[in-house]
Design a protein around this motif. Sequence first.
Motif, PDB file in Angstrom:
ATOM      1  N   GLY A 267     -10.638 -75.975  91.377  1.00 12.96           N
ATOM      2  CA  GLY A 267     -10.269 -76.878  92.280  1.00 12.96           C
ATOM      3  C   GLY A 267     -10.591 -76.697  93.646  1.00 12.96           C
ATOM      4  O   GLY A 267     -10.937 -77.814  94.443  1.00 12.96           O
ATOM      5  N   PHE A 268     -10.999 -75.496  93.974  1.00 16.31           N
ATOM      6  CA  PHE A 268     -11.661 -75.406  95.497  1.00 16.31           C
ATOM      7  C   PHE A 268     -12.983 -76.035  95.341  1.00 16.31           C
ATOM      8  O   PHE A 268     -13.537 -76.714  96.592  1.00 16.31           O
ATOM      9  CB  PHE A 268     -11.795 -73.794  95.504  1.00 16.31           C
ATOM     10  CG  PHE A 268     -12.329 -73.573  97.108  1.00 16.31           C
ATOM     11  CD1 PHE A 268     -11.429 -73.534  98.102  1.00 16.31           C
ATOM     12  CD2 PHE A 268     -13.772 -73.361  97.302  1.00 16.31           C
ATOM     13  CE1 PHE A 268     -12.059 -73.359  99.419  1.00 16.31           C
ATOM     14  CE2 PHE A 268     -14.159 -73.178  98.609  1.00 16.31           C
ATOM     15  CZ  PHE A 268     -13.362 -73.181  99.548  1.00 16.31           C
ATOM     16  N   VAL A 269     -13.733 -75.795  94.383  1.00 13.09           N
ATOM     17  CA  VAL A 269     -15.213 -76.246  94.328  1.00 13.09           C
ATOM     18  C   VAL A 269     -15.019 -77.773  94.238  1.00 13.09           C
ATOM     19  O   VAL A 269     -15.712 -78.630  94.784  1.00 13.09           O
ATOM     20  CB  VAL A 269     -16.099 -75.758  93.116  1.00 13.09           C
ATOM     21  CG1 VAL A 269     -17.035 -76.569  93.060  1.00 13.09           C
ATOM     22  CG2 VAL A 269     -16.451 -74.268  93.508  1.00 13.09           C
ATOM     23  N   LEU A 270     -14.068 -78.451  93.588  1.00 14.26           N
ATOM     24  CA  LEU A 270     -13.896 -79.893  93.340  1.00 14.26           C
ATOM     25  C   LEU A 270     -13.560 -80.714  94.777  1.00 14.26           C
ATOM     26  O   LEU A 270     -14.001 -81.508  94.974  1.00 14.26           O
ATOM     27  CB  LEU A 270     -12.854 -80.138  92.448  1.00 14.26           C
ATOM     28  CG  LEU A 270     -12.264 -81.672  92.164  1.00 14.26           C
ATOM     29  CD1 LEU A 270     -13.637 -82.368  91.772  1.00 14.26           C
ATOM     30  CD2 LEU A 270     -11.246 -81.762  91.543  1.00 14.26           C
ATOM     31  N   GLY A 271     -12.657 -79.999  95.554  1.00 14.41           N
ATOM     32  CA  GLY A 271     -12.367 -80.224  97.008  1.00 14.41           C
ATOM     33  C   GLY A 271     -13.375 -80.521  97.890  1.00 14.41           C
ATOM     34  O   GLY A 271     -13.451 -81.374  98.446  1.00 14.41           O
ATOM     35  N   SER A 272     -14.091 -79.249  97.791  1.00 20.28           N
ATOM     36  CA  SER A 272     -15.311 -79.382  98.691  1.00 20.28           C
ATOM     37  C   SER A 272     -16.375 -80.352  98.315  1.00 20.28           C
ATOM     38  O   SER A 272     -16.841 -81.199  99.243  1.00 20.28           O
ATOM     39  CB  SER A 272     -15.865 -77.861  98.685  1.00 20.28           C
ATOM     40  OG  SER A 272     -14.899 -76.967  99.195  1.00 20.28           O
ATOM     41  N   VAL A 273     -16.634 -80.352  97.155  1.00 19.11           N
ATOM     42  CA  VAL A 273     -17.809 -81.365  96.703  1.00 19.11           C
ATOM     43  C   VAL A 273     -17.441 -82.736  96.677  1.00 19.11           C
ATOM     44  O   VAL A 273     -18.086 -83.525  97.183  1.00 19.11           O
ATOM     45  CB  VAL A 273     -18.287 -81.137  95.064  1.00 19.11           C
ATOM     46  CG1 VAL A 273     -19.057 -81.972  94.560  1.00 19.11           C
ATOM     47  CG2 VAL A 273     -18.796 -79.581  95.005  1.00 19.11           C
ATOM     48  N   THR A 274     -16.157 -83.053  96.363  1.00 17.50           N
ATOM     49  CA  THR A 274     -15.492 -84.485  96.740  1.00 17.50           C
ATOM     50  C   THR A 274     -15.757 -85.013  98.277  1.00 17.50           C
ATOM     51  O   THR A 274     -16.253 -86.180  98.488  1.00 17.50           O
ATOM     52  CB  THR A 274     -14.180 -84.561  96.432  1.00 17.50           C
ATOM     53  OG1 THR A 274     -14.157 -84.037  94.992  1.00 17.50           O
ATOM     54  CG2 THR A 274     -13.635 -85.862  96.407  1.00 17.50           C
ATOM     55  N   MET A 275     -15.119 -83.741  99.111  1.00 17.23           N
ATOM     56  CA  MET A 275     -15.459 -84.331 100.680  1.00 17.23           C
ATOM     57  C   MET A 275     -17.067 -84.610 101.035  1.00 17.23           C
ATOM     58  O   MET A 275     -17.195 -85.383 101.872  1.00 17.23           O
ATOM     59  CB  MET A 275     -14.623 -83.356 101.293  1.00 17.23           C
ATOM     60  CG  MET A 275     -14.782 -83.602 102.770  1.00 17.23           C
ATOM     61  SD  MET A 275     -13.578 -85.122 103.066  1.00 17.23           S
ATOM     62  CE  MET A 275     -12.090 -84.702 102.669  1.00 17.23           C
ATOM     63  N   PHE A 276     -17.684 -83.576 100.435  1.00 17.73           N
ATOM     64  CA  PHE A 276     -19.146 -83.916 100.522  1.00 17.73           C
ATOM     65  C   PHE A 276     -19.809 -85.210 100.177  1.00 17.73           C
ATOM     66  O   PHE A 276     -20.553 -85.837 101.106  1.00 17.73           O
ATOM     67  CB  PHE A 276     -20.168 -82.581  99.964  1.00 17.73           C
ATOM     68  CG  PHE A 276     -21.310 -82.731 100.178  1.00 17.73           C
ATOM     69  CD1 PHE A 276     -22.073 -82.834 101.589  1.00 17.73           C
ATOM     70  CD2 PHE A 276     -22.359 -82.821  99.231  1.00 17.73           C
ATOM     71  CE1 PHE A 276     -23.437 -82.735 101.703  1.00 17.73           C
ATOM     72  CE2 PHE A 276     -23.811 -82.991  99.285  1.00 17.73           C
ATOM     73  CZ  PHE A 276     -24.177 -82.824 100.561  1.00 17.73           C
ATOM     74  N   ALA A 277     -19.157 -85.522  99.155  1.00 17.58           N
ATOM     75  CA  ALA A 277     -20.005 -86.686  98.459  1.00 17.58           C
ATOM     76  C   ALA A 277     -19.328 -88.246  99.120  1.00 17.58           C
ATOM     77  O   ALA A 277     -20.157 -89.075  99.286  1.00 17.58           O
ATOM     78  CB  ALA A 277     -19.518 -86.885  96.900  1.00 17.58           C
ATOM     79  N   SER A 278     -18.021 -87.808  99.583  1.00 16.18           N
ATOM     80  CA  SER A 278     -17.722 -89.088 100.197  1.00 16.18           C
ATOM     81  C   SER A 278     -18.055 -89.156 101.603  1.00 16.18           C
ATOM     82  O   SER A 278     -18.229 -90.337 102.103  1.00 16.18           O
ATOM     83  CB  SER A 278     -15.952 -88.915 100.258  1.00 16.18           C
ATOM     84  OG  SER A 278     -15.637 -87.841 101.251  1.00 16.18           O
ATOM     85  N   ALA A 279     -18.453 -88.122 102.234  1.00 14.67           N
ATOM     86  CA  ALA A 279     -19.157 -88.126 103.795  1.00 14.67           C
ATOM     87  C   ALA A 279     -20.367 -88.923 103.271  1.00 14.67           C
ATOM     88  O   ALA A 279     -20.804 -89.485 104.262  1.00 14.67           O
ATOM     89  CB  ALA A 279     -19.460 -86.698 104.073  1.00 14.67           C
TER      90      ALA A 279
END
Length: 291
Positions: free
Chosen positions: A121-133
């Motif tokens: 979950g932690f990795v998913l949240g971080s990677v999702t925010m990076f991709a959305s940026a």
Amino acid sequence: MSTPRTARPVRLGPRSVAALVLVSLVGVAAFSWPLFADAESAVTSHAGDAPWLFAALLPLLVAVVVATIADCGMDAKAVAMLGVLAAVGAALRPLGAGTTGLEPMFFLMVLSGRVLGPGFGFVLGSVTMFASALLTGGVGPWMPFQMLSMGWFTMGAGLLPGADRLRGRGELLVLSAYGFLASFAYGTVMNLQGWVLLQGQGSGISFVPGAPLHENLVRFSAYVLATSLGWDLGRAVLTVVLTVTVGGTLLRALRRATRRANFEAQVTFGGSEGPSPGEAPHRTHVTYEPE
């Protein structure tokens, strides 16, 4: 014959816990160090430390994934599922960002964290925010801080109790309550990153480098109330509405996907003497739990 197993969130092993603790300590230090910096320090904002934080964050995220896989014995299917969910979350963010805090990606992160567990979950949240940026052109000094905050947000959903047994309306109520409160927490943490940039404004809500901690915390509280409470409320309400209305369907879909990916399931053979002639081997299998 081995006991049937049901799909469950990816558990945390000792290496996973160590990796999460390390990345969280780095994140807490990155957010809070300006509050303890000396007034004469030449660097009392986050504008200059963002590249260094980003450079440290990426290998730490890889370490969390590697540690989780090593602890649980999963394969590339788990990583592929992370990629798919991150892409969906990144695509959802532009649908509401910029409109009174209406950001539908937050409800997806709550449900995904619940199903995948705190580590992934932690990795998913971080990677999702990076991709959305990257998708929205929102790359800036705030991005690594957003990645950390969203990682904590999603990890918290994975840490909620009753992941193996709580289902139905009760589970949706728990996730809705978490999503509501965590939406405000996310906004508050991100406010801390932006607030320290407001220096020398001469107002009662601006950051004063070197001031006593309790005085700056009072100013920060006033800043949050004056600038972002309404924005965070919109995010919290939308997260609750989406969780209550479509959360049950999406939870079932996510759990079905993890079962088909066969997370943590290993093939074993029953008995020390092997199967009798013409008898099929006994295998551990994943069963479908009640929805």
